[in-house]
Design an enzyme around this catalytic site. Structure first.
Site, PDB file in Angstrom:
ATOM      1  CD  GLU A 110      -2.586  -1.212   2.160  1.00 19.95           C
ATOM      2  OE1 GLU A 110      -2.459  -0.415   3.297  1.00 19.95           O
ATOM      3  OE2 GLU A 110      -3.304  -2.853   2.643  1.00 19.95           O
ATOM      4  CD  GLU A 167      -4.853  -8.431   1.950  1.00 20.41           C
ATOM      5  OE1 GLU A 167      -5.802  -6.801   2.404  1.00 20.41           O
ATOM      6  OE2 GLU A 167      -3.370  -7.924   2.030  1.00 20.41           O
TER       7      GLU A 167
HETATM    8  O1  9MR Z   1      -7.302  -8.043   8.958  1.00 29.27           O
HETATM    9  C1  9MR Z   1      -6.673  -7.953   9.805  1.00 29.27           C
HETATM   10  C2  9MR Z   1      -7.011  -7.083  11.170  1.00 29.27           C
HETATM   11  O2  9MR Z   1      -6.610  -8.111  11.671  1.00 29.27           O
HETATM   12  C3  9MR Z   1      -5.585  -6.328  10.982  1.00 29.27           C
HETATM   13  O3  9MR Z   1      -5.527  -6.095  12.027  1.00 29.27           O
HETATM   14  C4  9MR Z   1      -5.063  -5.426  10.146  1.00 29.27           C
HETATM   15  C5  9MR Z   1      -4.506  -4.676  10.893  1.00 29.27           C
HETATM   16  O4  9MR Z   1      -2.743  -5.314  10.604  1.00 29.27           O
HETATM   17  O5  9MR Z   1      -5.199  -5.311   9.278  1.00 29.27           O
HETATM   18  C6  9MR Z   1      -6.127  -6.184   7.886  1.00 29.27           C
HETATM   19  O6  9MR Z   1      -5.239  -6.444   7.887  1.00 29.27           O
HETATM   20  C7  9MR Z   1      -4.819  -6.038   6.456  1.00 29.27           C
HETATM   21  C8  9MR Z   1      -4.407  -5.895   5.088  1.00 29.27           C
HETATM   22  O7  9MR Z   1      -2.750  -6.916   6.195  1.00 29.27           O
HETATM   23  C9  9MR Z   1      -3.643  -4.760   4.393  1.00 29.27           C
HETATM   24  N1  9MR Z   1      -4.659  -5.151   3.468  1.00 29.27           N
HETATM   25  C10 9MR Z   1      -5.298  -4.616   4.230  1.00 29.27           C
HETATM   26  C11 9MR Z   1      -6.024  -5.636   5.080  1.00 29.27           C
HETATM   27  C12 9MR Z   1      -7.827  -5.425   5.966  1.00 29.27           C
HETATM   28  O8  9MR Z   1      -7.472  -4.252   7.097  1.00 29.27           O
END
Ligand code: 9MR
Length: 385
Positions: free
Chosen positions: A174, A290
């Site tokens: 990102e 994802e």
């Molecule tokens: O699903 C993830 C959540 O459990 C975490 O709290 C969060 C922060 O680390 O990240 C979420 O996953 C994200 C991923 O790492 C990057 N793309 C967006 C995902 C959803 O927010």
């Protein structure tokens, strides 16, 4: 058959560049309406998603957390049955893996890798450079004099720990944010502030030196739809990929997160397909990393909702998988029992969200059928990547 329409803020479609694709799409535009009951979601045979993917030389998998494996044997069994690749949802993010500057905490991610190994699955690493989920010590300790060393040490230590065991790494996550207003589209992250745009190349080079076999990936969201934001994001991501390739940066793949919105009517198969081809033309592989769907505005009725979500998945994956450079599809979770969307994007009617292939009781839903059908329809790849 009665067609119910739930028009979901279609809004005006404002043209912005990429004219040909948009023009072709205009003629196909329809309102977001209920999926006709005649739409067929049947699947032949009993094979799991991992078997269907493997038959085509593809990977299917999901994100999960190590504590889910420890506490939930039904879920663990479902993961082993359905996935040939898994990705730790947070265990390899900085906050968890590096709680203080000199301490690396690998145990939770190691558990996931042992599980993957025991069940003959591959593993993805997520993620080495991100602006989120940084431990608080980074805020206080990072400065422009030590940032390069801190980042290099981190990537080299973590990637070497798993060298030879990771199918792929989301090296940078990102890094593009059009709203931050820079002409190169780069996000105003701590890494950019401390190191300048070169941090991206640096991260890929250190990762490549630390594990020459892993598929090194740039991962991002917001590239799915023909909205002004989506078109800008695609363009900026493509520019970045072009630049990295021209520079000789060891990047091998683009990860498209695919957090979909069924209430967004702007999925345009033609322009999405064109975008994928442009990425493939750079010699890059593509992974859908994802996949899930924010269903906030979809009807409460679960039958209707499940059909709508399944249709969105199948429409999207049919286009994605028709691009030969696409080597993997991962959903962000496997079962509705565990999804970040239940807290991040809860429904306004209070009903539990249902974005994933299996329901909270581990039963296959139409979203599962949609993924199975998309895998079954696609062409054979030469071998599992
Ligand atoms: O699903 C993830 C959540 O459990 C975490 O709290 C969060 C922060 O680390 O990240 C979420 O996953 C994200 C991923 O790492 C990057 N793309 C967006 C995902 C959803 O927010």
């Amino acid at each position: 058959m009665k067609r119910r329409t739930f028009v979901l803020g279609a809004g005006a479609f404002t043209g912005m560049g990429i004219v040909t694709a948009s023009e072709r799409w205009q003629s196909k535009q329809t309102s977001v309406s209920a999926i006709p009951a005649t739409r067929n979601f049947t699947v032949s045979g009993k094979a799991t998603l991992r078997q269907r993917a493997a038959t085509k030389g593809l990977l299917y998998g999901a994100a999960l957390q190590s504590k889910q494996l420890e506490t939930d044997s039904v879920f663990s069994r479902a993961i082993a049955q359905e996935c040939n690749i898994i990705v730790p949802e947070f265990e390899l993010k900085w906050r968890t893996v590096r709680p203080s500057p000199s301490v690396y905490h690998f145990a939770p991610a190691d558990k996931l890798l042992s599980f993957a190994h025991a069940h003959n699955m591959k593993t993805r690493g997520h993620t080495l450079v991100w602006h989120e989920d940084l431990p608080s010590w980074v805020d206080s300790a990072l400065n422009s004099l030590n940032a390069k060393q801190i980042l290099t040490d981190h990537i080299s230590t973590v990637v070497k720990h798993y060298a030879g065991k990771m199918h792929s790494w989301d090296v940078v996550n990102e890094a593009i944010e059009p709203k931050d207003g820079r002409s190169d589209g780069l996000r105003n992250s701590p890494w950019l502030t401390m190191l300048g745009p070169e941090y991206i190349d640096l991260a890929f080079r250190v990762a490549a030196e630390s594990d020459p076999k892993a598929v090194l990936t740039y991962n991002d969201f917001g590239m799915d739809y023909d909205t002004p934001f989506g078109r800008k994001k695609r363009m900026l991501v493509l520019n970045l990929l072009h630049q990295l390739k021209a520079n000789g940066t060891p990047i091998h793949a683009l990860g498209i997160q695919a957090h979909l919105h069924r209430d967004n009517p702007n999925f345009n198969p033609d322009s999405f397909s064109t975008f994928l081809q442009e990425v493939a033309d750079l010699g890059l592989k593509i992974m859908i990393t994802e996949l899930d769907l924010t269903e906030k505005k979809l009807p409460t009725d679960t039958t209707l909702r499940d059909r709508t979500i399944a249709a969105a998945y199948e429409d999207y994956l049919t286009v994605a998988l028709s691009q030969p450079a696409v080597i993997a599809v991962l959903t962000w979770g496997l079962s509705d029992r565990y999804t970040w969307l239940s807290t991040a994007e809860p429904r306004t009617d209070g009903a539990p969200v249902r974005p994933l292939p299996l329901d909270a009781q581990m039963k296959r839903k139409l979203a599962w059928n949609a993924i199975a059908r998309s895998l079954d329809k696609t062409t054979q790849r030469s071998m599992i990547p």
